[in-house]
Write a protein that holds these residues in place. Sequence first.
Motif, PDB file in Angstrom:
ATOM      1  N   PHE A 247       0.835  -1.205   0.000  1.00  0.00           N
ATOM      2  CA  PHE A 247       0.000   0.000   0.000  1.00  0.00           C
ATOM      3  C   PHE A 247       0.869   1.255   0.000  1.00  0.00           C
ATOM      4  N   ALA A 248       1.962   1.252   0.740  1.00  0.00           N
ATOM      5  CA  ALA A 248       2.868   2.403   0.746  1.00  0.00           C
ATOM      6  C   ALA A 248       3.478   2.616  -0.636  1.00  0.00           C
ATOM      7  N   ARG A 249       3.822   1.529  -1.312  1.00  0.00           N
ATOM      8  CA  ARG A 249       4.381   1.659  -2.667  1.00  0.00           C
ATOM      9  C   ARG A 249       3.352   2.254  -3.615  1.00  0.00           C
ATOM     10  N   ARG A 250       2.109   1.795  -3.503  1.00  0.00           N
ATOM     11  CA  ARG A 250       1.066   2.294  -4.387  1.00  0.00           C
ATOM     12  C   ARG A 250       0.745   3.759  -4.112  1.00  0.00           C
ATOM     13  N   ALA A 251       0.949   4.195  -2.874  1.00  0.00           N
ATOM     14  CA  ALA A 251       0.689   5.602  -2.560  1.00  0.00           C
ATOM     15  C   ALA A 251       1.639   6.533  -3.300  1.00  0.00           C
ATOM     16  N   GLU A 252       2.810   6.043  -3.687  1.00  0.00           N
ATOM     17  CA  GLU A 252       3.792   6.873  -4.380  1.00  0.00           C
ATOM     18  C   GLU A 252       3.657   6.807  -5.898  1.00  0.00           C
ATOM     19  N   LEU A 253       2.736   5.987  -6.409  1.00  0.00           N
ATOM     20  CA  LEU A 253       2.563   5.888  -7.854  1.00  0.00           C
ATOM     21  C   LEU A 253       1.887   7.141  -8.397  1.00  0.00           C
ATOM     22  N   PRO A 254       2.199   7.540  -9.633  1.00  0.00           N
ATOM     23  CA  PRO A 254       1.512   8.695 -10.226  1.00  0.00           C
ATOM     24  C   PRO A 254       0.015   8.420 -10.326  1.00  0.00           C
ATOM     25  N   PRO A 255      -0.808   9.413 -10.063  1.00  0.00           N
ATOM     26  CA  PRO A 255      -2.263   9.179 -10.134  1.00  0.00           C
ATOM     27  C   PRO A 255      -2.703   8.929 -11.573  1.00  0.00           C
ATOM     28  N   ALA A 256      -3.761   8.199 -11.709  1.00  0.00           N
ATOM     29  CA  ALA A 256      -4.324   7.949 -13.031  1.00  0.00           C
ATOM     30  C   ALA A 256      -4.907   9.234 -13.591  1.00  0.00           C
ATOM     31  N   GLU A 257      -4.871   9.338 -14.917  1.00  0.00           N
ATOM     32  CA  GLU A 257      -5.348  10.560 -15.554  1.00  0.00           C
ATOM     33  C   GLU A 257      -6.839  10.772 -15.335  1.00  0.00           C
ATOM     34  N   ASP A 258      -7.584   9.672 -15.222  1.00  0.00           N
ATOM     35  CA  ASP A 258      -9.029   9.800 -15.055  1.00  0.00           C
ATOM     36  C   ASP A 258      -9.454   9.779 -13.590  1.00  0.00           C
ATOM     37  N   ASP A 259      -8.498   9.894 -12.662  1.00  0.00           N
ATOM     38  CA  ASP A 259      -8.818   9.894 -11.233  1.00  0.00           C
ATOM     39  C   ASP A 259      -9.303  11.288 -10.844  1.00  0.00           C
ATOM     40  N   PRO A 260     -10.582  11.422 -10.439  1.00  0.00           N
ATOM     41  CA  PRO A 260     -11.076  12.766 -10.106  1.00  0.00           C
ATOM     42  C   PRO A 260     -10.489  13.323  -8.814  1.00  0.00           C
ATOM     43  N   GLN A 261     -10.047  12.449  -7.914  1.00  0.00           N
ATOM     44  CA  GLN A 261      -9.508  12.897  -6.626  1.00  0.00           C
ATOM     45  C   GLN A 261      -8.213  12.140  -6.320  1.00  0.00           C
ATOM     46  N   PRO A 262      -7.126  12.455  -7.004  1.00  0.00           N
ATOM     47  CA  PRO A 262      -5.873  11.718  -6.769  1.00  0.00           C
ATOM     48  C   PRO A 262      -5.348  11.858  -5.352  1.00  0.00           C
ATOM     49  N   SER A 263      -5.545  13.010  -4.749  1.00  0.00           N
ATOM     50  CA  SER A 263      -5.036  13.206  -3.394  1.00  0.00           C
ATOM     51  C   SER A 263      -5.793  12.335  -2.398  1.00  0.00           C
ATOM     52  N   ALA A 264      -7.093  12.134  -2.617  1.00  0.00           N
ATOM     53  CA  ALA A 264      -7.876  11.295  -1.711  1.00  0.00           C
ATOM     54  C   ALA A 264      -7.432   9.838  -1.822  1.00  0.00           C
ATOM     55  N   GLN A 265      -7.122   9.379  -3.024  1.00  0.00           N
ATOM     56  CA  GLN A 265      -6.657   8.008  -3.193  1.00  0.00           C
ATOM     57  C   GLN A 265      -5.296   7.812  -2.545  1.00  0.00           C
ATOM     58  N   ARG A 266      -4.420   8.767  -2.704  1.00  0.00           N
ATOM     59  CA  ARG A 266      -3.102   8.664  -2.076  1.00  0.00           C
ATOM     60  C   ARG A 266      -3.237   8.606  -0.562  1.00  0.00           C
ATOM     61  N   ARG A 267      -4.109   9.454  -0.010  1.00  0.00           N
ATOM     62  CA  ARG A 267      -4.295   9.473   1.440  1.00  0.00           C
ATOM     63  C   ARG A 267      -4.886   8.143   1.916  1.00  0.00           C
ATOM     64  N   ALA A 268      -5.814   7.571   1.153  1.00  0.00           N
ATOM     65  CA  ALA A 268      -6.416   6.294   1.542  1.00  0.00           C
ATOM     66  C   ALA A 268      -5.370   5.181   1.554  1.00  0.00           C
ATOM     67  N   ARG A 269      -4.483   5.174   0.587  1.00  0.00           N
ATOM     68  CA  ARG A 269      -3.438   4.151   0.555  1.00  0.00           C
ATOM     69  C   ARG A 269      -2.458   4.321   1.698  1.00  0.00           C
ATOM     70  N   LEU A 270      -2.148   5.557   2.028  1.00  0.00           N
ATOM     71  CA  LEU A 270      -1.263   5.796   3.168  1.00  0.00           C
ATOM     72  C   LEU A 270      -1.909   5.321   4.467  1.00  0.00           C
ATOM     73  N   GLU A 271      -3.203   5.556   4.594  1.00  0.00           N
ATOM     74  CA  GLU A 271      -3.895   5.112   5.799  1.00  0.00           C
ATOM     75  C   GLU A 271      -3.882   3.585   5.905  1.00  0.00           C
ATOM     76  N   GLU A 272      -4.093   2.899   4.769  1.00  0.00           N
ATOM     77  CA  GLU A 272      -4.024   1.431   4.773  1.00  0.00           C
ATOM     78  C   GLU A 272      -2.629   0.963   5.168  1.00  0.00           C
ATOM     79  N   ALA A 273      -1.609   1.608   4.642  1.00  0.00           N
ATOM     80  CA  ALA A 273      -0.240   1.214   4.955  1.00  0.00           C
ATOM     81  C   ALA A 273       0.069   1.425   6.429  1.00  0.00           C
ATOM     82  N   VAL A 274      -0.305   2.595   6.952  1.00  0.00           N
ATOM     83  CA  VAL A 274      -0.023   2.889   8.358  1.00  0.00           C
ATOM     84  C   VAL A 274      -0.786   1.936   9.268  1.00  0.00           C
ATOM     85  N   GLY A 275      -2.043   1.668   8.966  1.00  0.00           N
ATOM     86  CA  GLY A 275      -2.838   0.792   9.816  1.00  0.00           C
ATOM     87  C   GLY A 275      -2.275  -0.622   9.883  1.00  0.00           C
ATOM     88  N   ARG A 276      -1.870  -1.160   8.745  1.00  0.00           N
ATOM     89  CA  ARG A 276      -1.367  -2.532   8.739  1.00  0.00           C
ATOM     90  C   ARG A 276       0.034  -2.631   9.350  1.00  0.00           C
TER      91      ARG A 276
END
Length: 332
Positions: A247-276
């Motif tokens: 999850f931490a690795r995926r948080a650093e990936l460039p956002p998809a072009e069609d992602d309407p909220q790239p920052s929200a997805q990055r934050r969600a992945r960081l939260e998953e990484a921190v929690g686990r």
Amino acid sequence: MTSPARRHRDKVEARIAARNAAAVAPAADMTAPRPPRAGRPSLAARKAARAAGEAAAGGVGETAERLQGALAGLAAANDNGAAPDRQPSPETLERLKMAEAKRRLKALQSREAKVDLKRELLEGFDPWVTGLLAGIERAVAADRDYRAPADDVALNVLIWRIDVGDLAGALPLFELALRHDWALPPNFHRNLVVFVVEEAADVALAELEAGRGADIMSLMTIEALTGDRDMPDEVRAKMLKAMGREFARRAELPPAEDDPQPSAQRRARLEEAVGRLARALELDPACGVKTELARLRRTLAKEEDPPPRASEADAPPPVKSKPSQEPPPGDA
């Protein structure tokens, strides 16, 4: 009237005469074929049976065909010409294939070479596994309480799928084994759940160490299947560590072009990484995630700080009005 002494002498002489006659009789022909004992197969039948056993030592792809040919020879060698009472079942043929596959693997010393060979051999067992899964599914549909007996070939395929890194390919067999309470062979020191969780985590961590991504969907499926199963804390921590790092690795990936909220997805992945990773550290303080967990927490804190509103950040500073040069009314 013959006396008892005379009768005794006549018996002795008769015995001596019979012994002498046997001594001078012609010897029996030892080269004549001996009729087979009752219940014992003929020599030709025994040779054909031995050929059937040797056929099992052939190549994996040819084992079934060679065995069937040897059995045909066995049928022809039977005294009555009938086929053997017990033909080898499909299960027996698959076990012969697996035994030969293991023999080939045992002859290799390189772990990398063994993985390559397993990847090649697995294709030959796909039809059996597909048929087995379909058959058990039909049996369960007819009787919900049906419990399929453990299949040695399927269990070995499950193990090999994990060994070659194919977690997605191992999942159907793992779910089947859990549902029907299958156990690993006695030579395994870990039970099925512990083996799959730990080996899958090792596969994922090795992929991440090599700079590649882990199969997060398969890891999450394994986590869901084993969430309520007993296992050592260190094993569960290893799985959480692998998932947290992915999850931490995926948080650093460039956002998809069609992602309407790239920052929200990055934050969600960081939260998953921190929690686990935090949970992994609780279960096993020596799992080696303390430093990266602290770094991810700092990164997440920055992501959670609300940025200034665009209207306030982009607005120009207010212009101070100059004092009027006109005299106030009444001073003119």
